[in-house]
Motif scaffolding. Structure first.
Motif, mmCIF file in Angstrom:
data_model
loop_
_atom_site.group_PDB
_atom_site.id
_atom_site.type_symbol
_atom_site.label_atom_id
_atom_site.label_comp_id
_atom_site.label_asym_id
_atom_site.label_seq_id
_atom_site.Cartn_x
_atom_site.Cartn_y
_atom_site.Cartn_z
ATOM 1 N N PHE A 201 0.986 -1.216 -0.080
ATOM 2 C CA PHE A 201 -0.082 0.093 -0.092
ATOM 3 C C PHE A 201 0.750 1.405 0.020
ATOM 4 N N THR A 202 2.207 1.382 0.441
ATOM 5 C CA THR A 202 2.830 2.283 0.421
ATOM 6 C C THR A 202 3.375 2.649 -0.983
ATOM 7 N N ALA A 203 3.197 1.736 -1.833
ATOM 8 C CA ALA A 203 3.913 1.999 -2.970
ATOM 9 C C ALA A 203 2.686 2.047 -4.163
ATOM 10 N N THR A 204 1.277 2.143 -3.889
ATOM 11 C CA THR A 204 0.401 2.235 -5.096
ATOM 12 C C THR A 204 0.137 3.829 -5.289
ATOM 13 N N GLY A 205 0.724 4.826 -4.678
ATOM 14 C CA GLY A 205 0.462 6.029 -5.055
ATOM 15 C C GLY A 205 -0.606 6.626 -4.230
ATOM 16 N N GLN A 206 -1.532 5.848 -3.615
ATOM 17 C CA GLN A 206 -2.721 6.357 -2.856
ATOM 18 C C GLN A 206 -2.538 7.262 -1.688
ATOM 19 N N ARG A 207 -3.106 8.101 -1.385
ATOM 20 C CA ARG A 207 -2.860 8.924 0.080
ATOM 21 C C ARG A 207 -4.067 9.073 0.891
ATOM 22 N N TYR A 208 -3.805 9.264 2.073
ATOM 23 C CA TYR A 208 -4.937 8.905 3.012
ATOM 24 C C TYR A 208 -4.866 10.115 3.941
ATOM 25 N N ASP A 209 -6.026 10.482 4.818
ATOM 26 C CA ASP A 209 -5.957 11.585 5.496
ATOM 27 C C ASP A 209 -5.544 10.975 6.786
ATOM 28 N N LEU A 210 -5.808 9.810 7.167
ATOM 29 C CA LEU A 210 -5.586 9.059 8.312
ATOM 30 C C LEU A 210 -5.104 7.415 8.435
ATOM 31 N N LEU A 220 8.735 4.479 9.110
ATOM 32 C CA LEU A 220 7.838 5.641 9.495
ATOM 33 C C LEU A 220 7.948 6.614 8.190
ATOM 34 N N SER A 221 9.093 6.620 7.513
ATOM 35 C CA SER A 221 9.120 7.553 6.505
ATOM 36 C C SER A 221 8.068 7.371 5.156
ATOM 37 N N GLN A 222 8.138 5.703 5.299
ATOM 38 C CA GLN A 222 7.010 5.324 4.186
ATOM 39 C C GLN A 222 5.513 5.758 4.575
ATOM 40 N N MET A 223 5.294 5.410 5.675
ATOM 41 C CA MET A 223 3.922 5.781 6.295
ATOM 42 C C MET A 223 3.627 7.257 6.002
ATOM 43 N N LYS A 224 4.645 8.120 6.295
ATOM 44 C CA LYS A 224 4.495 9.527 5.941
ATOM 45 C C LYS A 224 4.203 9.884 4.781
ATOM 46 N N ARG A 225 4.666 9.248 3.960
ATOM 47 C CA ARG A 225 4.678 9.513 2.228
ATOM 48 C C ARG A 225 3.206 9.276 1.882
ATOM 49 N N CYS A 226 2.492 8.351 2.816
ATOM 50 C CA CYS A 226 1.251 7.824 2.245
ATOM 51 C C CYS A 226 0.114 8.873 2.823
ATOM 52 N N LEU A 227 0.294 9.857 3.293
ATOM 53 C CA LEU A 227 -0.325 10.931 3.938
ATOM 54 C C LEU A 227 -0.801 12.018 3.334
ATOM 55 N N ASN A 228 -1.818 12.615 3.018
ATOM 56 C CA ASN A 228 -2.222 13.723 2.482
ATOM 57 C C ASN A 228 -1.724 14.813 3.253
ATOM 58 N N PRO A 229 -1.656 15.979 2.723
ATOM 59 C CA PRO A 229 -1.017 17.101 3.529
ATOM 60 C C PRO A 229 -2.137 17.303 4.826
ATOM 61 N N ILE A 256 10.213 12.336 14.101
ATOM 62 C CA ILE A 256 10.013 12.555 13.016
ATOM 63 C C ILE A 256 9.011 13.561 12.495
ATOM 64 N N SER A 257 7.896 13.602 13.199
ATOM 65 C CA SER A 257 6.581 14.639 12.876
ATOM 66 C C SER A 257 6.888 15.774 13.185
ATOM 67 N N GLN A 258 8.095 16.158 13.915
ATOM 68 C CA GLN A 258 8.365 17.513 13.716
ATOM 69 C C GLN A 258 8.459 18.377 12.873
ATOM 70 N N PHE A 259 8.811 17.748 11.581
ATOM 71 C CA PHE A 259 9.220 18.148 10.534
ATOM 72 C C PHE A 259 8.124 17.914 9.402
ATOM 73 N N GLY A 260 7.610 19.016 8.744
ATOM 74 C CA GLY A 260 6.341 19.036 7.694
ATOM 75 C C GLY A 260 5.080 18.884 8.438
ATOM 76 N N ASP A 261 4.005 18.808 7.407
ATOM 77 C CA ASP A 261 2.575 18.866 7.989
ATOM 78 C C ASP A 261 2.037 17.582 7.963
ATOM 79 N N ARG A 262 2.819 16.589 7.796
ATOM 80 C CA ARG A 262 1.938 15.410 8.025
ATOM 81 C C ARG A 262 2.497 14.858 9.394
ATOM 82 N N LYS A 263 1.726 14.265 10.277
ATOM 83 C CA LYS A 263 2.108 13.913 11.662
ATOM 84 C C LYS A 263 2.189 12.454 11.803
ATOM 85 N N LEU A 264 3.068 12.153 12.684
ATOM 86 C CA LEU A 264 3.284 10.619 12.867
ATOM 87 C C LEU A 264 3.163 10.678 14.603
#
Length: 322
Positions: A201-210, A220-229, A256-264
């Motif tokens: 699912f991390t390689a499909t290009g789909q993005r999620y809000d949660l 964790l970086s893979q999970m972060k890439r799967c998130l919408n802004p 990690i979540s201290q950087f960017g607008d996608r939270k972990l």
């Protein structure tokens, strides 16, 4: 009464079925005749005393308490003098200490009435897994209607609750599971199911809000890439070893979540009377139905824990006294 006890850390063989005194409820406690209890990873961590940090809580060099089990469902047998919420004969579920037994005492603040439309086994499956899913989605994930939500580990104890709870909030739910569980995850309410043996699912290009990650099998970086802004990924599980526990993944997520607008973020669920009532209402309304994989008698708790430790249980594994 019969109860499971253990006096040293180790594999399931350290668990013994013994005769011990029947407990007497304190002023604010309820004596429950246990009809069912359920097993959580929490139990086998305390059984084995690993990761070693567990022993800071459980006892060095051996367990301070010889009893295991937290989730319970049963009938009220007696009440303490300050108990006003329950009376003998009523059916309840909730949290306690030492539920792998025939009787247990629990605080009235940790119990709720069992919904009439579910079994004792289903009710016993709820507390820890249900708290984790609800608090992860609602409190940590700030779930809202219309969001795209992904549950990684959708067929497990936490995941089966998360799929149903997310749908009850009005989310569009995607569940990730193995091939044998695809139909079950779809049946409990997932709008889309991803078979991880075929697609990452991390390689499909789909993005999620949660994202609720109950597995911890991606970075964790893979999970972060799967998130919408503005999206949030909640770590509710992870691998553990003798020195490592899943919650350390939550700590890394915070950094990690201290950087960017996608939270972990991570989740360490807490027992809550209010949330137990929320879960009661969801079940009573038919919006959540606990999934039971296997049921074992009390005497077979070692076999039940051994099965859960394999990591392939579908929903929850329960101990039944019926």
């Amino acid at each position: 009464m019969k109860a499971i006890v253990y006096y040293t850390y180790g594999p399931p063989e350290v668990l013994q079925l013994a005769e011990i005194d029947k407990p007497v409820p304190g002023d604010d406690e309820v004596l429950i005749k246990i009809r069912a209890a359920s097993i959580n990873p929490y139990d086998f961590h305390f059984m084995r005393g690993t990761p070693y940090v567990v022993r800071i809580i459980a006892g060095l060099p051996k367990p301070k308490s010889p009893r295991l089990g937290s989730d319970v469902a049963g009938e009220v047998e007696a009440i303490g003098r300050n108990v006003t919420a329950f009376k003998p004969g009523e059916e309840v579920f909730g949290s306690c200490k030492g539920s792998f037994a025939e009787y247990v005492c629990a605080s009235q603040s940790k119990l709720a009435m069992k919904p009439a439309n579910i079994t004792f086994e289903q009710a016993a499956a709820v507390p820890i897994a249900g708290f984790t899913a609800l608090q992860a989605l609602r409190d940590k994930g700030k779930i809202r209607s219309g969001q795209k939500v992904l549950v990684n580990g959708a067929a497990g104890g936490v995941g089966t609750f998360a799929v149903q709870i997310a749908k009850s909030f009005g989310a569009y739910v995607t569940g990730v599971c193995s091939t044998r569980n695809v139909e079950m995850v779809r049946f409990i309410g997932a709008h889309q199911v991803i078979d991880y043996t075929r697609d990452d699912f991390t390689a499909t290009g789909q993005r999620y809000d949660l994202i609720l990650d109950a597995v911890g099998n991606h970075s964790l970086s893979q999970m972060k890439r799967c998130l919408n802004p503005g999206g949030i990924s909640v770590a509710a599980g992870g691998s553990s070893g003798k020195w490592k526990m899943g919650f350390l993944r939550s700590i890394r997520a915070l950094v990690i979540s201290q950087f960017g607008d996608r939270k972990l973020v991570g989740i360490l669920a807490k027992s809550s009377k209010a949330d137990l009532i929320v879960l009661h209402d969801l079940m009573a309304a038919g919006k959540v139905a606990p999934v039971i994989d296997r049921s074992y008698p009390l005497s077979q708790l070692p076999e039940a824990i051994r099965y859960l430790e394999q990591g392939h249980a579908r929903g929850k594994v329960v101990i039944s006294n019926n």
